[in-house]
Design an enzyme around this catalytic site. Structure first.
Site, PDB file in Angstrom:
ATOM      1  N   SER A  34       0.846  -1.196   0.000  1.00 38.39           N
ATOM      2  CA  SER A  34       0.000   0.000   0.000  1.00 38.39           C
ATOM      3  C   SER A  34       0.874   1.236   0.000  1.00 38.39           C
ATOM      4  O   SER A  34       2.014   1.217   0.497  1.00 38.39           O
ATOM      5  CB  SER A  34      -0.857  -0.023   1.273  1.00 38.39           C
ATOM      6  OG  SER A  34      -1.380   1.251   1.550  1.00 38.39           O
ATOM      7  N   LYS A  61       2.736  -3.440   6.465  1.00 36.52           N
ATOM      8  CA  LYS A  61       2.914  -3.640   5.021  1.00 36.52           C
ATOM      9  C   LYS A  61       4.394  -3.476   4.641  1.00 36.52           C
ATOM     10  O   LYS A  61       4.915  -4.241   3.821  1.00 36.52           O
ATOM     11  CB  LYS A  61       2.049  -2.652   4.232  1.00 36.52           C
ATOM     12  CG  LYS A  61       0.554  -2.971   4.256  1.00 36.52           C
ATOM     13  CD  LYS A  61       0.235  -4.257   3.516  1.00 36.52           C
ATOM     14  CE  LYS A  61      -1.261  -4.499   3.364  1.00 36.52           C
ATOM     15  NZ  LYS A  61      -1.560  -5.833   2.793  1.00 36.52           N
ATOM     16  N   TYR A  90      -0.611  -0.053  10.264  1.00 37.27           N
ATOM     17  CA  TYR A  90      -0.918  -0.753   9.012  1.00 37.27           C
ATOM     18  C   TYR A  90       0.217  -0.572   8.004  1.00 37.27           C
ATOM     19  O   TYR A  90       0.715  -1.538   7.417  1.00 37.27           O
ATOM     20  CB  TYR A  90      -2.226  -0.198   8.451  1.00 37.27           C
ATOM     21  CG  TYR A  90      -2.607  -0.701   7.074  1.00 37.27           C
ATOM     22  CD1 TYR A  90      -3.217  -1.944   6.907  1.00 37.27           C
ATOM     23  CD2 TYR A  90      -2.393   0.076   5.937  1.00 37.27           C
ATOM     24  CE1 TYR A  90      -3.586  -2.392   5.648  1.00 37.27           C
ATOM     25  CE2 TYR A  90      -2.756  -0.363   4.681  1.00 37.27           C
ATOM     26  CZ  TYR A  90      -3.360  -1.601   4.539  1.00 37.27           C
ATOM     27  OH  TYR A  90      -3.713  -2.037   3.291  1.00 37.27           O
TER      28      TYR A  90
END
Lengths: 316, 316
Positions: free
Chosen positions: B114, B142, B138
């Site tokens: 992402s 990632k 998050y």
């Protein structure tokens, strides 16, 4: 080695920046040597940080500052994939998680990362915003440790500072089998009147700082106002970019041609190949602005070695 | 959502690039919907990848291509620290380790990363060698997944390709509470004759690609000759950088002023603050050179939405 020098410094001064150190706990998988001339209590413990419960026990006395240097070194992490991840990644994560689980506890955590987080190809000088694309499992594990350090700090669980150490030169002691060992061997051994092997060509460029500078980085990282660092908690430390030829020229200037003649050229294709992927030069602007200081010439690095290791040469 | 669209595509075409797909396994923590019009067998399984033994069982049929999209989304990973690390980090690592433990097995692994791996401040356009300093858990998870993917691929355990998806726009379905939801809401809802809330100012710039483009990225990542990628296995996908004002202007051009009048300005300080830390623009040169393709205008993104979701508007 850097950890031992740091422990010696803390034990002998009883100070960390402007603060008194009340007690020093040394933890390693084998018992650490007790520093000589300690002016504060030193406790030596042994254990394995990659056992999940160990970190919690280790923190029971709520140390204000934690230096996390433990690691499987590059060659071993490459040779033993599972062990490298277990010690370097899981061990680091368990430590951070144990801190996170302690209420009302916000220690300064100094994490030694490495320039091995970078992988070729590189720009002429690697800047502070260059991506970390390691080409070793060790570098990968350090880069992951950096990410965890930043996130755990951002979330307020700890007050982390990550420092990417240059290759430490001149490493004291005996020649070891680390691929990077020759950078130190070609200085230390001739200064001691012994032959040293140079496995690469003289145009190889690399990034160095002395053991003394490394201890300085660690102490500064332990005491700096972390609010001045911001959310990017990992910093490339300053150093000196020199070619092997420049290293040798500096040695000759300090110790003479006879000393330099003890360097024997013996190209090693495996080492040549590895070294080709290593960083050569950095622009460590952020760390310099934040007050981290290294040597400014390779001659200075050699003089630091002679002083700190009490080396006797014909010329000094 | 992207996973479902990918599954629909694979099931309906029975093809992945030039190759036939013999079977499709869908694995999620809740049973995935079975794609309509499947021309190949589709098997739906449910389970939790963050249980260490699950990945090994999942791979018993030795799939040639693995798409790893599973994730706790950004908001939830921020709200539930432990869960985010367990699913996004441990789940990914268990999958990679299970692959690594299977002899004579070298699957293509497509990992959806992402643009959340990047954290402000940013240059005008984030280049392919900009560092990953995420400002969310998050994004951290990632970024760690990317590092593991590269290292496990470098070691020859798998053939990984990581793709950093832009914000997907226009997301079909109902408005959700994701902080980024408004980028889609302000297009989809007015097109359906419904009011949409715009919580930020029109000068907010962001990076978008359509769901169709995202499926294209995944399929291309599954079939590309990975030797052309080199050791830097993670790629920022192409996209369109537009301001919210430009999004609205494109909508007006396609659907008229009445449609656009359904957008209600209602500033939300929490969202404004979050969005200020998000990437705005990229220079995704590597992915473009490697053949990844996105839309070239925001109007095209809207037309793709109208086509793929069979939207009926007054103007088309």
């Amino acid at each position: 080695m850097v950890g031992q020098k740091l422990a010696q410094n803390l034990a002998a001064t009883g100070r960390i920046g402007a603060n008194d150190v009340t007690r020093l706990e040394l933890f390693d998988v084998v018992p650490a040597p007790v520093p000589a001339n300690a002016v504060i209590p030193v406790n030596v413990r042994e254990g394995d940080l990659s056992s999940q419960s160990v970190a919690g026990e280790l923190l029971s006395d709520r140390p204000a500052v934690i230096f996390h240097l433990a690691a499987i070194v590059s060659g071993e992490a490459e040779a033993d994939f599972e062990k490298g991840y277990r010690i370097n990644l899981d061990g680091t994560r368990y430590l951070f998680e144990a801190i996170c689980q302690m209420p009302d506890y916000w220690p300064r955590v100094v994490f030694t990362s490495s320039i091995a987080v970078f992988g070729a190809p590189f720009p002429d000088a690697i800047g502070d915003d260059f991506h970390t694309t390691p080409l070793t499992s060790y570098g990968t594990q350090k880069a992951i440790g950096e990410l965890l350090l930043s996130d755990f700090s951002r979330r307020g669980f700890m007050d982390g500072v990550g420092i990417r150490l240059p290759t430490i030169c001149v490493r004291p002691g005996k020649p070891n089998k680390a691929a990077s060992g020759f950078f130190s061997n070609i200085i230390r051994e001739p200064l001691a009147g012994l032959e040293a092997v140079l496995p690469v060509s003289e145009d190889v460029r690399h990034w160095h700082a002395s053991p003394r500078a490394a201890v300085g980085f660690l102490l500064h990282a332990a005491t700096i106002d972390s609010s001045t660092i911001g959310p990017r908690r990992n910093l490339t430390m300053p150093g000196i970019s020199v070619t092997v030829g420049e290293q040798i020229a500096a040695l000759e200037k300090i110790a003479g041609a006879d000393t330099v003649s003890l360097i024997r050229r013996e190209p090693d294709e495996a080492i040549i190949k590895m070294v080709a992927g290593w960083p050569q030069n950095f622009d460590a602007t952020r760390a310099a602005r934040l007050g981290f200081q290294a040597e400014t010439s390779f001659e200075e690095i050699i003089r630091v070695h002679i002083e700190d290791e009490a080396v006797t040469t014909g010329n000094n």
